[in-house]
Motif scaffolding. Structure first.
Motif, PDB file in Angstrom:
ATOM      1  N   LEU A 120       0.825  -1.239   0.167  1.00  0.00           N
ATOM      2  CA  LEU A 120      -0.044   0.084  -0.140  1.00  0.00           C
ATOM      3  C   LEU A 120       0.937   1.476   0.051  1.00  0.00           C
ATOM      4  O   LEU A 120       0.068   2.365  -0.431  1.00  0.00           O
ATOM      5  N   ARG A 121       2.186   1.100   0.349  1.00  0.00           N
ATOM      6  CA  ARG A 121       2.965   2.089   0.245  1.00  0.00           C
ATOM      7  C   ARG A 121       3.689   2.460  -1.244  1.00  0.00           C
ATOM      8  O   ARG A 121       4.194   3.689  -1.378  1.00  0.00           O
ATOM      9  N   GLN A 122       3.161   1.554  -1.982  1.00  0.00           N
ATOM     10  CA  GLN A 122       4.137   1.539  -3.293  1.00  0.00           C
ATOM     11  C   GLN A 122       3.241   2.277  -4.411  1.00  0.00           C
ATOM     12  O   GLN A 122       1.928   1.983  -4.488  1.00  0.00           O
ATOM     13  N   SER A 123       3.800   3.374  -5.097  1.00  0.00           N
ATOM     14  CA  SER A 123       2.819   4.180  -5.915  1.00  0.00           C
ATOM     15  C   SER A 123       2.620   3.322  -7.211  1.00  0.00           C
ATOM     16  O   SER A 123       1.602   3.517  -7.878  1.00  0.00           O
ATOM     17  N   ASP A 124       3.205   2.358  -7.489  1.00  0.00           N
ATOM     18  CA  ASP A 124       2.898   1.668  -8.773  1.00  0.00           C
ATOM     19  C   ASP A 124       1.982   0.475  -8.413  1.00  0.00           C
ATOM     20  O   ASP A 124       1.782  -0.569  -9.455  1.00  0.00           O
ATOM     21  N   HIS A 125       1.506   0.477  -7.412  1.00  0.00           N
ATOM     22  CA  HIS A 125       0.448  -0.919  -7.090  1.00  0.00           C
ATOM     23  C   HIS A 125      -0.773   0.062  -6.790  1.00  0.00           C
ATOM     24  O   HIS A 125      -0.971   0.895  -6.362  1.00  0.00           O
ATOM     25  N   SER A 126      -2.219  -0.598  -7.441  1.00  0.00           N
ATOM     26  CA  SER A 126      -3.358  -0.021  -6.983  1.00  0.00           C
ATOM     27  C   SER A 126      -3.959  -1.224  -6.273  1.00  0.00           C
ATOM     28  O   SER A 126      -4.154  -2.349  -6.838  1.00  0.00           O
ATOM     29  N   VAL A 127      -4.621  -0.727  -5.270  1.00  0.00           N
ATOM     30  CA  VAL A 127      -5.493  -1.803  -4.454  1.00  0.00           C
ATOM     31  C   VAL A 127      -6.876  -1.340  -4.195  1.00  0.00           C
ATOM     32  O   VAL A 127      -6.739  -0.207  -3.575  1.00  0.00           O
ATOM     33  N   PHE A 128      -7.948  -1.961  -4.310  1.00  0.00           N
ATOM     34  CA  PHE A 128      -9.177  -1.502  -4.136  1.00  0.00           C
ATOM     35  C   PHE A 128      -9.632  -2.776  -3.157  1.00  0.00           C
ATOM     36  O   PHE A 128      -9.391  -3.758  -3.276  1.00  0.00           O
ATOM     37  N   VAL A 129     -10.773  -2.144  -2.356  1.00  0.00           N
ATOM     38  CA  VAL A 129     -11.506  -3.151  -1.421  1.00  0.00           C
ATOM     39  C   VAL A 129     -13.079  -3.077  -1.812  1.00  0.00           C
ATOM     40  O   VAL A 129     -13.504  -1.893  -2.082  1.00  0.00           O
ATOM     41  N   ALA A 130     -13.357  -4.057  -1.553  1.00  0.00           N
ATOM     42  CA  ALA A 130     -15.165  -4.211  -1.289  1.00  0.00           C
ATOM     43  C   ALA A 130     -15.520  -4.182   0.128  1.00  0.00           C
ATOM     44  O   ALA A 130     -14.938  -4.773   0.858  1.00  0.00           O
ATOM     45  N   GLU A 131     -16.446  -3.536   0.375  1.00  0.00           N
ATOM     46  CA  GLU A 131     -16.908  -3.248   1.799  1.00  0.00           C
ATOM     47  C   GLU A 131     -18.319  -3.835   1.783  1.00  0.00           C
ATOM     48  O   GLU A 131     -19.213  -3.397   0.719  1.00  0.00           O
ATOM     49  N   GLU A 132     -18.879  -4.493   2.922  1.00  0.00           N
ATOM     50  CA  GLU A 132     -20.239  -4.897   3.055  1.00  0.00           C
ATOM     51  C   GLU A 132     -20.565  -4.674   4.425  1.00  0.00           C
ATOM     52  O   GLU A 132     -19.805  -5.128   5.208  1.00  0.00           O
ATOM     53  N   ASN A 133     -21.469  -3.813   4.648  1.00  0.00           N
ATOM     54  CA  ASN A 133     -21.777  -3.095   5.990  1.00  0.00           C
ATOM     55  C   ASN A 133     -20.452  -2.813   6.855  1.00  0.00           C
ATOM     56  O   ASN A 133     -20.445  -2.838   8.068  1.00  0.00           O
TER      57      ASN A 133
ATOM     58  N   PHE B 298     -10.868  -7.760  -1.907  1.00  0.00           N
ATOM     59  CA  PHE B 298      -9.931  -6.793  -2.500  1.00  0.00           C
ATOM     60  C   PHE B 298      -9.218  -7.152  -3.959  1.00  0.00           C
ATOM     61  O   PHE B 298      -9.420  -8.518  -4.086  1.00  0.00           O
ATOM     62  N   THR B 299      -8.771  -6.381  -4.460  1.00  0.00           N
ATOM     63  CA  THR B 299      -7.937  -6.472  -6.007  1.00  0.00           C
ATOM     64  C   THR B 299      -6.657  -5.646  -5.644  1.00  0.00           C
ATOM     65  O   THR B 299      -6.643  -4.810  -4.995  1.00  0.00           O
ATOM     66  N   SER B 300      -5.596  -6.354  -6.229  1.00  0.00           N
ATOM     67  CA  SER B 300      -4.489  -5.632  -6.401  1.00  0.00           C
ATOM     68  C   SER B 300      -3.697  -5.586  -7.852  1.00  0.00           C
ATOM     69  O   SER B 300      -4.115  -6.747  -8.598  1.00  0.00           O
ATOM     70  N   SER B 301      -3.442  -4.381  -8.451  1.00  0.00           N
ATOM     71  CA  SER B 301      -3.081  -4.438  -9.725  1.00  0.00           C
ATOM     72  C   SER B 301      -1.810  -3.559  -9.870  1.00  0.00           C
ATOM     73  O   SER B 301      -1.422  -2.793  -8.928  1.00  0.00           O
TER      74      SER B 301
END
Length: 116
Positions: A50-63, A69-72
């Motif tokens: 999560l500190r790396q600028s060349d990584h994108s991480v998204f999370v799915a939240e429920e309640n 999550f995905t990482s790309s």
């Protein structure tokens, strides 16, 4: 809800990572290995990612709880048919209870839009 992950999400992402491995790969990967997986170890990994600028991480939240999550990032292939793409999906994980609800599709769509 799908959103870009923050550094503060590292513990929740680590928990999803470990729990999804244990439920998804039970019977495929030796239990001895699955028992060695720890949230603490994965949290250290995700804090770094999560500190790396060349990584994108998204999370799915429920309640209000992270359930996937995905990482790309950039394509890591050096040859072969995958070289024609600039970006790559590194990981996608969902808790068992979150599967079949469309979170995976939503996570991938956000990831693709982010790569464009």
């Amino acid at each position: 809800m799908i959103r870009k992950a923050t550094w503060a999400d590292a513990p929740a992402i680590a928990s999803v990572h470990v729990e999804s491995w244990k439920t998804t790969y039970s019977g495929i990967v030796p239990d001895v290995y699955l028992e060695t997986l720890t949230v603490e170890e994965k949290q250290t990994l995700w804090e770094k990612v999560l500190r790396q600028s060349d990584h994108s991480v998204f999370v799915a939240e429920e309640n209000g709880r992270v359930v996937g999550f995905t990482s790309s990032g950039r394509n890591r292939a050096s040859n072969g048919p995958a070289v024609q793409y600039d970006g790559e999906l590194y990981a996608i994980y969902l808790l068992k209870g979150a599967q079949g609800k469309g979170f995976g599709r939503q996570l991938v769509q956000v990831l693709v839009n982010n790569l464009e």
